[in-house]
Design a protein around this motif. Sequence first.
Motif, PDB file in Angstrom:
ATOM      1  N   PRO A   1       0.811  -1.219   0.000  1.00 17.61           N
ATOM      2  CA  PRO A   1       0.000   0.000   0.000  1.00 17.61           C
ATOM      3  C   PRO A   1       0.845   1.269   0.000  1.00 17.61           C
ATOM      4  CG  PRO A   1       0.031  -1.006   2.181  1.00 17.61           C
ATOM      5  CD  PRO A   1       0.736  -1.961   1.265  1.00 17.61           C
ATOM      6  N   CYS A   2       0.300   2.308  -0.604  1.00 13.83           N
ATOM      7  CA  CYS A   2       0.949   3.623  -0.534  1.00 13.83           C
ATOM      8  C   CYS A   2       1.198   3.917   0.936  1.00 13.83           C
ATOM      9  CB  CYS A   2       0.049   4.683  -1.159  1.00 13.83           C
ATOM     10  SG  CYS A   2       0.701   6.354  -0.999  1.00 13.83           S
ATOM     11  N   SER A   3       0.132   3.806   1.757  1.00 15.81           N
ATOM     12  CA  SER A   3       0.326   4.017   3.189  1.00 15.81           C
ATOM     13  C   SER A   3      -0.468   2.991   3.994  1.00 15.81           C
ATOM     14  CB  SER A   3      -0.090   5.430   3.596  1.00 15.81           C
ATOM     15  OG  SER A   3      -1.311   5.763   3.019  1.00 15.81           O
TER      16      SER A   3
ATOM     17  N   LEU B   1       7.461  -6.403   0.609  1.00  9.40           N
ATOM     18  CA  LEU B   1       6.319  -5.511   0.805  1.00  9.40           C
ATOM     19  C   LEU B   1       6.816  -4.078   1.006  1.00  9.40           C
ATOM     20  CD1 LEU B   1       3.187  -6.083   1.372  1.00  9.40           C
ATOM     21  CD2 LEU B   1       3.786  -5.354   3.692  1.00  9.40           C
ATOM     22  N   ARG B   2       6.165  -3.130   0.323  1.00  6.38           N
ATOM     23  CA  ARG B   2       6.413  -1.710   0.614  1.00  6.38           C
ATOM     24  C   ARG B   2       5.210  -1.208   1.399  1.00  6.38           C
ATOM     25  NH1 ARG B   2       5.630   3.243  -2.594  1.00  6.38           N
ATOM     26  NH2 ARG B   2       4.305   3.631  -0.791  1.00  6.38           N
ATOM     27  N   ALA B   3       5.421  -0.312   2.358  1.00  2.25           N
ATOM     28  CA  ALA B   3       4.301   0.224   3.124  1.00  2.25           C
ATOM     29  C   ALA B   3       4.702   1.580   3.701  1.00  2.25           C
ATOM     30  CB  ALA B   3       3.928  -0.738   4.250  1.00  2.25           C
TER      31      ALA B   3
ATOM     32  N   TRP C   1       5.192   7.131   7.258  1.00  8.53           N
ATOM     33  CA  TRP C   1       5.138   8.599   7.308  1.00  8.53           C
ATOM     34  C   TRP C   1       5.019   9.056   5.859  1.00  8.53           C
ATOM     35  CZ3 TRP C   1       9.060   5.881   9.920  1.00  8.53           C
ATOM     36  CH2 TRP C   1       8.967   5.900  11.313  1.00  8.53           C
ATOM     37  N   LYS C   2       3.954   9.755   5.525  1.00  3.29           N
ATOM     38  CA  LYS C   2       3.732  10.117   4.128  1.00  3.29           C
ATOM     39  C   LYS C   2       4.043  11.589   3.888  1.00  3.29           C
ATOM     40  CE  LYS C   2       2.617   7.817   1.565  1.00  3.29           C
ATOM     41  NZ  LYS C   2       3.596   6.959   0.848  1.00  3.29           N
ATOM     42  N   PRO C   3       4.962  11.867   2.987  1.00  4.05           N
ATOM     43  CA  PRO C   3       5.241  13.272   2.661  1.00  4.05           C
ATOM     44  C   PRO C   3       4.150  13.791   1.720  1.00  4.05           C
ATOM     45  CG  PRO C   3       6.636  11.817   1.341  1.00  4.05           C
ATOM     46  CD  PRO C   3       5.736  10.931   2.154  1.00  4.05           C
TER      47      PRO C   3
ATOM     48  N   SER D   1       3.823   3.495 -10.249  1.00  4.68           N
ATOM     49  CA  SER D   1       2.655   4.086  -9.576  1.00  4.68           C
ATOM     50  C   SER D   1       2.763   5.608  -9.525  1.00  4.68           C
ATOM     51  CB  SER D   1       2.523   3.534  -8.161  1.00  4.68           C
ATOM     52  OG  SER D   1       2.523   2.130  -8.191  1.00  4.68           O
ATOM     53  N   HIS D   2       3.916   6.100  -9.020  1.00  4.43           N
ATOM     54  CA  HIS D   2       4.052   7.554  -8.894  1.00  4.43           C
ATOM     55  C   HIS D   2       4.375   8.200 -10.223  1.00  4.43           C
ATOM     56  CE1 HIS D   2       4.284   6.123  -4.762  1.00  4.43           C
ATOM     57  NE2 HIS D   2       3.641   7.245  -4.496  1.00  4.43           N
ATOM     58  N   LEU D   3       4.739   7.378 -11.189  1.00  4.88           N
ATOM     59  CA  LEU D   3       4.976   7.905 -12.532  1.00  4.88           C
ATOM     60  C   LEU D   3       3.639   8.062 -13.272  1.00  4.88           C
ATOM     61  CD1 LEU D   3       7.944   6.623 -14.685  1.00  4.88           C
ATOM     62  CD2 LEU D   3       6.201   8.215 -15.429  1.00  4.88           C
TER      63      LEU D   3
ATOM     64  N   ILE E   1       5.682  -1.157  -6.635  1.00  2.00           N
ATOM     65  CA  ILE E   1       4.369  -0.756  -7.146  1.00  2.00           C
ATOM     66  C   ILE E   1       3.334  -0.770  -6.012  1.00  2.00           C
ATOM     67  CG2 ILE E   1       3.949  -3.146  -7.951  1.00  2.00           C
ATOM     68  CD1 ILE E   1       2.444  -1.902 -10.366  1.00  2.00           C
ATOM     69  N   GLU E   2       2.383   0.170  -6.085  1.00  2.00           N
ATOM     70  CA  GLU E   2       1.414   0.312  -4.992  1.00  2.00           C
ATOM     71  C   GLU E   2       0.196  -0.595  -5.189  1.00  2.00           C
ATOM     72  OE1 GLU E   2       2.410   4.763  -3.384  1.00  2.00           O
ATOM     73  OE2 GLU E   2       0.570   4.504  -4.532  1.00  2.00           O
ATOM     74  N   SER E   3      -0.182  -1.258  -4.099  1.00  2.00           N
ATOM     75  CA  SER E   3      -1.340  -2.145  -4.155  1.00  2.00           C
ATOM     76  C   SER E   3      -2.111  -2.034  -2.840  1.00  2.00           C
ATOM     77  CB  SER E   3      -0.861  -3.580  -4.390  1.00  2.00           C
ATOM     78  OG  SER E   3      -1.958  -4.451  -4.435  1.00  2.00           O
TER      79      SER E   3
ATOM     80  N   THR F   1      -4.640   7.556   0.525  1.00  2.00           N
ATOM     81  CA  THR F   1      -3.615   8.274  -0.245  1.00  2.00           C
ATOM     82  C   THR F   1      -3.497   7.621  -1.619  1.00  2.00           C
ATOM     83  OG1 THR F   1      -1.879   6.830   0.651  1.00  2.00           O
ATOM     84  CG2 THR F   1      -2.253   8.907   1.811  1.00  2.00           C
ATOM     85  N   ASP F   2      -3.212   8.428  -2.607  1.00  2.00           N
ATOM     86  CA  ASP F   2      -2.941   7.938  -3.977  1.00  2.00           C
ATOM     87  C   ASP F   2      -3.938   6.889  -4.466  1.00  2.00           C
ATOM     88  OD1 ASP F   2      -0.849   9.663  -4.086  1.00  2.00           O
ATOM     89  OD2 ASP F   2       0.720   8.161  -3.836  1.00  2.00           O
ATOM     90  N   LYS F   3      -5.229   7.170  -4.291  1.00  2.00           N
ATOM     91  CA  LYS F   3      -6.192   6.106  -4.614  1.00  2.00           C
ATOM     92  C   LYS F   3      -6.330   5.841  -6.116  1.00  2.00           C
ATOM     93  CE  LYS F   3     -10.755   8.250  -4.415  1.00  2.00           C
ATOM     94  NZ  LYS F   3     -11.926   8.381  -3.577  1.00  2.00           N
ATOM     95  N   ALA F   4      -6.054   6.836  -6.945  1.00  2.00           N
ATOM     96  CA  ALA F   4      -6.213   6.621  -8.394  1.00  2.00           C
ATOM     97  C   ALA F   4      -5.163   5.668  -8.965  1.00  2.00           C
ATOM     98  CB  ALA F   4      -6.165   7.958  -9.126  1.00  2.00           C
ATOM     99  N   GLN F   5      -4.051   5.528  -8.264  1.00  2.26           N
ATOM    100  CA  GLN F   5      -2.963   4.712  -8.828  1.00  2.26           C
ATOM    101  C   GLN F   5      -2.785   3.362  -8.132  1.00  2.26           C
ATOM    102  OE1 GLN F   5      -0.043   7.706  -8.050  1.00  2.26           O
ATOM    103  NE2 GLN F   5       0.953   6.580  -6.414  1.00  2.26           N
ATOM    104  N   GLN F   6      -3.477   3.150  -7.004  1.00  2.89           N
ATOM    105  CA  GLN F   6      -3.302   1.870  -6.307  1.00  2.89           C
ATOM    106  C   GLN F   6      -4.176   0.807  -6.976  1.00  2.89           C
ATOM    107  OE1 GLN F   6      -2.106   1.702  -2.298  1.00  2.89           O
ATOM    108  NE2 GLN F   6      -3.010   3.690  -1.822  1.00  2.89           N
TER     109      GLN F   6
HETATM  110 MN    MN Z   1       2.015   6.824  -2.940  1.00  2.00          MN
END
Ligand code: MN
Length: 367
Positions: free
Chosen positions: A20-22, A45-47, A50-52, A201-203, A227-229, A238-243
């Motif tokens: 997940p993005c966060s 896993l990426r998670a 702290w989200k900038p 994802s962020h691209l 990649i965000e899932s 956060t970032d719901k359009a790309q997850q």
């Molecule tokens: Mn994100």
Amino acid sequence: MRAVLLNHLAHTRPLIIAGPCSIESKEQLFATTQALAATGLVHALRAGVWKPRTQPDCFSGLGEEALAWIRELKAKYALPVLVEVANAAQANKALQAGVDGLWIGARTTTNPFALDELFAYIAKFDATIPVLIKNPLAPDLKLWIGAVLRAEKAGLLKLALVHRGCACYPNYANLRSEPHWELARAMRQAYPKLPMLLDPSHLAGTRELLLPIILASQDLALDGLIIESHINPEQALTDKAQQVHPEQLCRILEGYFQAEQNVLSANMLANYRDLIDVLDQRLLQLLLARMQVVEKIAHVKQHLDLPLLQQERYANMRKQWQQLAQGENLQNQNLQSQFLQDLFELIHNESLRRQQLQLNKSAYSSE
Ligand code: MN
Ligand code: PEP
């Protein structure tokens, strides 16, 4: 699990890091991880903890509350976990919580003070912790190289790179970031031994463009994806359009693996066409921007009493385009010189026509 992550970074290709993005809640974190683990395709896993965030008053991560779940998560799913850190205090908390790897976000890569403090802390804790360094927000090769040099100087031993494109204004067609493949290519040349992952994802910024962007990166032969899932992307904070849901991630990865084996499919045709549409839009935007500058020049020429067509300038421009065609300034030398000459004449003629139009307009308005 850190040894597993180190092994993957060194040997697994393509390496897939997803998550997940966060982290938004324990349920969301565990359900997402369970579904990702069940795909059998994800190596780590990426998670985000702290989200900038670009805007204040947005959800900016659960912080330490989320870190408390990491050990239980790792014990249950046997996946290494990576977290983004932006300062030494965050690195301390993440490492104490049993996180296996860290990534440096695009905003932090831009900040040399933060990097020095952060890298010194991580190196003191353990120099073999994997640290992924994302490209800076601006397409500045020296800044990205500078971040790696700072990490090396601090003594960090296990570095990797992430290409996530760069901030752009106005938008690069319908992508969130401008790809700047040339930046990734130059960085790969500078550090051929460091693994480089793509962050589509962020691209891309939207789910639909994830696969086209991944396919567009194929020429670079990168080492994998981060990649965000999310188990419920529509409800993401956060970032719901790309997850993407883990099942959709599977389909995207299938497209990616197929492309890896050079299997051409109707699906890929559609994806390449999407990408062409994006690039065409950018071409048109650039042409329009050029024409607007040309019209301003018409007024300056009028003011200075200069002719519309100045032979010397025209000859210089033709020469520049010729040099471009010969590949002096182009990395990719497969543009035909005659094609570029013809394109130049077309654009130049249209520019002259628009300048004349501007002058006619202002001649009438001054009568
Ligand atoms: Mn994100
Ligand atoms: C992220 O990976 O969640 C993130 C914030 O990315 P970036 O630093 O590339 O914007």
